[in-house]
Design a protein around this motif. Structure first.
Motif, PDB file in Angstrom:
ATOM      1  N   MET A 151       0.833  -1.201   0.000  1.00 14.08           N
ATOM      2  CA  MET A 151       0.000   0.000   0.000  1.00 14.08           C
ATOM      3  C   MET A 151       0.866   1.248   0.000  1.00 14.08           C
ATOM      4  O   MET A 151       0.579   2.230  -0.668  1.00 14.08           O
ATOM      5  CB  MET A 151      -0.940  -0.012   1.207  1.00 14.08           C
ATOM      6  N   ALA A 155       0.566   3.126  -3.411  1.00 14.41           N
ATOM      7  CA  ALA A 155      -0.455   4.167  -3.291  1.00 14.41           C
ATOM      8  C   ALA A 155      -0.044   5.234  -2.289  1.00 14.41           C
ATOM      9  O   ALA A 155      -0.822   6.113  -1.972  1.00 14.41           O
ATOM     10  CB  ALA A 155      -1.793   3.560  -2.879  1.00 14.41           C
ATOM     11  N   THR A 157       0.139   5.027   0.777  1.00 16.28           N
ATOM     12  CA  THR A 157      -0.724   4.997   1.957  1.00 16.28           C
ATOM     13  C   THR A 157       0.135   5.104   3.211  1.00 16.28           C
ATOM     14  O   THR A 157       1.182   4.479   3.310  1.00 16.28           O
ATOM     15  CB  THR A 157      -1.509   3.682   1.996  1.00 16.28           C
ATOM     16  N   MET A 165      -3.900  -0.602  12.605  1.00 17.23           N
ATOM     17  CA  MET A 165      -5.202  -1.250  12.432  1.00 17.23           C
ATOM     18  C   MET A 165      -5.011  -2.767  12.322  1.00 17.23           C
ATOM     19  O   MET A 165      -5.795  -3.550  12.854  1.00 17.23           O
ATOM     20  CB  MET A 165      -5.862  -0.747  11.147  1.00 17.23           C
TER      21      MET A 165
ATOM     22  N   ALA B 231      -7.470   7.762  11.219  1.00  6.85           N
ATOM     23  CA  ALA B 231      -7.725   7.397   9.828  1.00  6.85           C
ATOM     24  C   ALA B 231      -8.881   8.225   9.268  1.00  6.85           C
ATOM     25  O   ALA B 231      -8.856   8.646   8.111  1.00  6.85           O
ATOM     26  CB  ALA B 231      -8.050   5.912   9.732  1.00  6.85           C
ATOM     27  N   LEU B 234      -8.005  11.643   7.819  1.00  2.00           N
ATOM     28  CA  LEU B 234      -7.559  11.589   6.425  1.00  2.00           C
ATOM     29  C   LEU B 234      -8.759  11.417   5.506  1.00  2.00           C
ATOM     30  O   LEU B 234      -8.891  12.091   4.488  1.00  2.00           O
ATOM     31  CB  LEU B 234      -6.609  10.401   6.213  1.00  2.00           C
ATOM     32  N   TYR B 277     -11.804  -2.096  11.614  1.00  2.00           N
ATOM     33  CA  TYR B 277     -10.369  -1.922  11.364  1.00  2.00           C
ATOM     34  C   TYR B 277     -10.019  -2.226   9.912  1.00  2.00           C
ATOM     35  O   TYR B 277      -9.218  -1.528   9.295  1.00  2.00           O
ATOM     36  CB  TYR B 277      -9.575  -2.821  12.327  1.00  2.00           C
ATOM     37  N   ILE B 278     -10.662  -3.268   9.376  1.00  2.00           N
ATOM     38  CA  ILE B 278     -10.413  -3.591   7.971  1.00  2.00           C
ATOM     39  C   ILE B 278     -10.943  -2.466   7.086  1.00  2.00           C
ATOM     40  O   ILE B 278     -10.286  -2.051   6.131  1.00  2.00           O
ATOM     41  CB  ILE B 278     -11.072  -4.944   7.609  1.00  2.00           C
ATOM     42  N   THR B 280     -11.148   0.619   7.882  1.00  2.00           N
ATOM     43  CA  THR B 280     -10.216   1.736   7.985  1.00  2.00           C
ATOM     44  C   THR B 280      -9.060   1.572   7.010  1.00  2.00           C
ATOM     45  O   THR B 280      -8.669   2.512   6.322  1.00  2.00           O
ATOM     46  CB  THR B 280      -9.647   1.829   9.419  1.00  2.00           C
ATOM     47  N   VAL B 281      -8.517   0.354   6.964  1.00  2.00           N
ATOM     48  CA  VAL B 281      -7.394   0.104   6.054  1.00  2.00           C
ATOM     49  C   VAL B 281      -7.838   0.351   4.616  1.00  2.00           C
ATOM     50  O   VAL B 281      -7.137   1.005   3.832  1.00  2.00           O
ATOM     51  CB  VAL B 281      -6.861  -1.336   6.238  1.00  2.00           C
ATOM     52  N   LEU B 284      -8.239   4.056   3.954  1.00  2.00           N
ATOM     53  CA  LEU B 284      -6.940   4.696   3.822  1.00  2.00           C
ATOM     54  C   LEU B 284      -6.352   4.442   2.443  1.00  2.00           C
ATOM     55  O   LEU B 284      -5.776   5.324   1.818  1.00  2.00           O
ATOM     56  CB  LEU B 284      -5.980   4.138   4.867  1.00  2.00           C
ATOM     57  N   PHE B 285      -6.514   3.217   1.997  1.00  2.00           N
ATOM     58  CA  PHE B 285      -5.946   2.849   0.710  1.00  2.00           C
ATOM     59  C   PHE B 285      -6.560   3.697  -0.402  1.00  2.00           C
ATOM     60  O   PHE B 285      -5.866   4.218  -1.257  1.00  2.00           O
ATOM     61  CB  PHE B 285      -6.190   1.367   0.450  1.00  2.00           C
ATOM     62  N   SER B 288      -5.669   7.630  -0.202  1.00  2.00           N
ATOM     63  CA  SER B 288      -4.309   8.116  -0.045  1.00  2.00           C
ATOM     64  C   SER B 288      -3.511   8.112  -1.330  1.00  2.00           C
ATOM     65  O   SER B 288      -2.326   8.340  -1.318  1.00  2.00           O
ATOM     66  CB  SER B 288      -3.587   7.280   0.993  1.00  2.00           C
ATOM     67  N   THR B 289      -4.153   7.843  -2.444  1.00  2.00           N
ATOM     68  CA  THR B 289      -3.378   7.940  -3.672  1.00  2.00           C
ATOM     69  C   THR B 289      -2.989   9.389  -3.881  1.00  2.00           C
ATOM     70  O   THR B 289      -3.694  10.310  -3.467  1.00  2.00           O
ATOM     71  CB  THR B 289      -4.202   7.441  -4.873  1.00  2.00           C
ATOM     72  N   GLU B 290      -1.870   9.568  -4.519  1.00  2.00           N
ATOM     73  CA  GLU B 290      -1.316  10.902  -4.732  1.00  2.00           C
ATOM     74  C   GLU B 290      -2.345  11.873  -5.295  1.00  2.00           C
ATOM     75  O   GLU B 290      -2.458  12.998  -4.836  1.00  2.00           O
ATOM     76  CB  GLU B 290      -0.144  10.818  -5.720  1.00  2.00           C
TER      77      GLU B 290
END
Lengths: 370, 312
Positions: A151, A155, A157, A165, B231, B234, B277-278, B280-281, B284-285, B288-290
């Motif tokens: 990630m 990305a 991340t 998490m 998280a 963001l 929690y999953i 959240t991940v 985030l993914f 959070s790309t540029e």
């Protein structure tokens, strides 16, 4: 009056030892005050609380460091701390904030149990069995760290929150197994799995008091010391950590380095989980780690990511954990005390470094304007 | 049919309740991060808020004082974070972790005497007329005062940040402390102020847990909500309105998990508890790309200590 802060030119070498030592002593002092207040509030006079605090401190240090059986316990606690600390150092050198040591440790322990109880349970040869289980732990630890690694590499991340998490996910996963499908039917309803077969239990030393995980972790530290100081990996990864731009100019593939750093980091922590299972636990159980993965973060920082120093600091913190258990038992103090202490160490360490890295002086307002 | 719709209503009501502590945590951190200070210590701030609110409620029976105490405790921890990151300029990541450790430890030690006791707690306050609206009434307007406070805080914060002069100063400090400094704004003071204010609001989220949601003190009762809050900041791209959607989305996942358990699903509760929690991940993914980062514009100076002497 105004506070003026200037960066010092170079830090003298002795600061590397003085600052961590001073920060631990300072934290013990502050914690002493907290204990004093705690005892006083629980109904003692100040004088009595003071002597109680002193004797609590004596208890906390005399057993883990001053008694041979206490030292064995300290060594046992040191093993998982040192494994995870060493693993984290591998990522932190590149300024990749792997906060997921706890989860990687849990996943390593899960994988080791899977191997020892279900996949290879027919293997009688101790050497083959231990190697396989160790590899299982390392592989799944690495796999768990691969999630934030890819990630981050693809990305961008933020790895801090993702690794964190995943700690929770890993802990719930182990809980699911030990409360559910892997629960030992002969375990009197406790959340734990069946015991590992004899071949998956680590050999011990000192009349069976300490398992050989301690030797493994020392070997690992020596290997890492070599990697960091003598190989191009060590050199390149620290450049990438210090200055991404410089690293790019030097032709270092940042994405690749990021992935490898996190994978190795996770593999070492996962291996620590496997060693913990094979060495001392001999079965997976709910909440087997009192936050080793978080304590290891402080250890890696205190040791300035130096592998040999990580061993020493792990020994110290292992002793503090053992001492804290003594306090829990004999003084009915909560586990939370160790978190306060760790937070204090971290703050005073960093504060101490800041004070030594910067010259702080009080000057008149006018003088700054010029 | 009737049973179904009431099930939806109660689930959504539970969503708001479960989302409220997250909402406070996120709103507080938005203030802090807008000023350019990253605070990863939300978990510790919330725990300290939870125990100090609970302790004061227990010993005085006064909920107003309890809330004030929680906010003061949060502000004090915020002050510690500000001292280390703004004045001493130490790494904000590590300082945030230390705040969490301290908060966990202090709340655990302090809370030892409060396990199993009952304190004064917030009661449901139905808003006249509004709570009578079918469906919306029970979902949104049959809660306690703290929930209504969080409703108010969202538009107020939005207006403050985007439409007022102090809000503009706050954003300027987070975007470009050099430029703000050149215009005579005291960057250090602003960062101290918002780190403390943010800490106070985040701690309120913890107090909501111990005074309204669970209504008792349990060690480590935040159970990772502080990290989810980070998280969500963001996810919300530092915007209070989006923070509300984010918080309720996560509250919804929690509420749904609880409901599924109550309905007796065959899925283990441990697996259900992984979902936030999953999620959240995953969030985030995808945030959070540029490209997304450039578009929404995180505070440019976030995480960078400011120094007058070492201009970059």
């Amino acid at each position: 009056m105004k506070i003026k802060i200037e960066k010092r030119e170079g830090t003298p070498f002795y600061m590397n030892i003085l600052v961590p030592a001073a920060s631990i002593i300072f934290s013990l002092f502050v914690m002493g005050i907290i204990l004093l207040i705690f005892f006083q509030r629980s109904g003692m006079g100040w004088g009595e609380a003071f002597s109680e605090t002193l004797s609590a401190y004596r208890e906390m240090f005399s057993w883990p460091f001053g008694n041979i059986y206490g030292i064995y316990q300290t060594l046992l606690k040191m093993v998982p701390l040192a494994f995870v600390g060493l693993g984290l150092s591998f990522a932190y050198r590149m300024k990749i904030w792997n906060i997921g040591g706890e989860g990687q440790l849990y996943m390593g322990a899960f994988a080791a149990t899977w191997g020892a109880l279900f996949l290879f349970n027919g293997i009688e040869n101790k050497f083959i069995m231990i190697t396989l289980v160790l590899l299982m732990g390392a592989a799944v630890g690495a796999l768990w760290a691969a999630i934030p690694a890819f990630m981050k590499a693809f990305a961008k991340t933020d790895e801090i929150v993702v690794t964190l998490m995943l700690n929770y996910v890993a802990i719930f996963w182990v809980d699911y197994l030990v409360y559910g499908p892997w629960k030992d039917p002969k375990g009197y309803n406790f959340p734990l799995t069946a015991e590992y077969p004899e071949s998956a239990q680590l050999p011990t030393m000192f009349n069976g008091e300490v398992h050989i995980g301690i030797i493994m972790v020392i070997i690992l530290a020596v290997i890492l010391q070599y990697v960091y100081s003598r190989t191009s990996w060590g050199f390149n990864s620290s450049i990438a950590g210090d200055n991404q731009k410089a690293a790019k100019y030097a032709g270092i593939n940042i994405g690749f380095y990021t992935i490898v750093a996190l994978l190795v980091s996770g593999a070492i922590a996962g291996m620590g989980g496997a060693v913990q299972m094979m060495g001392i636990q001999h079965r997976l159980q709910h909440g087997f780690s009192p936050g080793y993965g978080y304590t290891a973060i402080i250890i890696a920082w205190l040791a300035k990511l130096n592998p040999v120093a990580i061993l020493l600091v792990s020994f110290l913190f292992g002793g503090l954990l053992v001492g804290n258990e003594q306090l829990q038992m004999f003084y009915r103090l909560p586990l939370a005390l160790i978190y306060i202490f760790q937070g204090l160490v971290l703050f005073s360490l960093l504060g101490g470094e800041a004070i030594f890295n910067y010259r702080i002086s009080f000057v008149k307002e006018r003088a700054v304007e010029e | 049919m009737n049973i179904d719709s009431s099930l939806i209503t109660t689930t959504l009501q539970a969503t708001v309740r479960a989302g409220t502590p997250l909402l406070f945590a996120v709103l507080g951190d938005i203030f802090t991060e807008r000023s350019g200070v990253m605070n990863l210590g939300l978990e510790g701030l919330m725990l300290v808020g939870a125990i100090s609110g609970f302790a004061v409620s227990y010993s005085t029976g006064n909920l107003f004082l309890a809330v004030i105490a929680a906010m003061i405790a949060g502000a004090v921890l915020g002050l510690v974070h500000a001292f280390f990151t703004v004045t001493l300029r130490i790494n904000q990541v590590v300082s945030g972790l230390a705040i969490t450790m301290l908060g966990t430890g202090i709340s655990g030690l302090w809370g030892k005497g409060y396990i199993g006791v009952v304190a004064e707690q917030f009661k449901t306050l139905e808003i006249p007329f509004l709570s009578k609206i079918p469906f919306i009434g029970p979902v949104l307007f049959s809660h306690d005062v703290l929930v209504y406070l969080s409703y108010l805080l969202v538009p107020l914060m939005w207006f403050y940040i985007y439409r007022t002069k102090p809000g503009m100063i706050l954003r300027a400090v987070g975007e470009s402390p050099e430029a703000a400094d050149a215009r005579g704004i005291n960057v250090f003071m602003i960062r101290y102020l918002y780190t403390m204010l943010g800490g106070a609001i985040t701690a309120l989220g913890g107090a909501y847990l111990s005074l309204a949601y669970t209504s008792m003190w349990i060690e480590n009762m935040t159970a990772g909500r502080g990290w989810i809050g980070i998280a969500l900041v963001l996810f919300a791209t530092w915007d209070p309105v989006k923070a509300m959607f984010g918080a309720y989305l996560f509250g919804g996942v929690t509420a749904l998990g609880l409901r599924m358990q109550a309905a007796g699903t065959t899925i283990s509760s441990h697996i259900l508890m992984m979902f936030p929690y999953i999620l959240t991940v995953a969030v985030l993914f995808f945030t959070s790309t540029e490209k997304i980062k450039l578009k929404v514009g995180a505070p440019a100076a976030l995480g960078v200590p400011y120094s007058r002497e070492e201009k970059t």
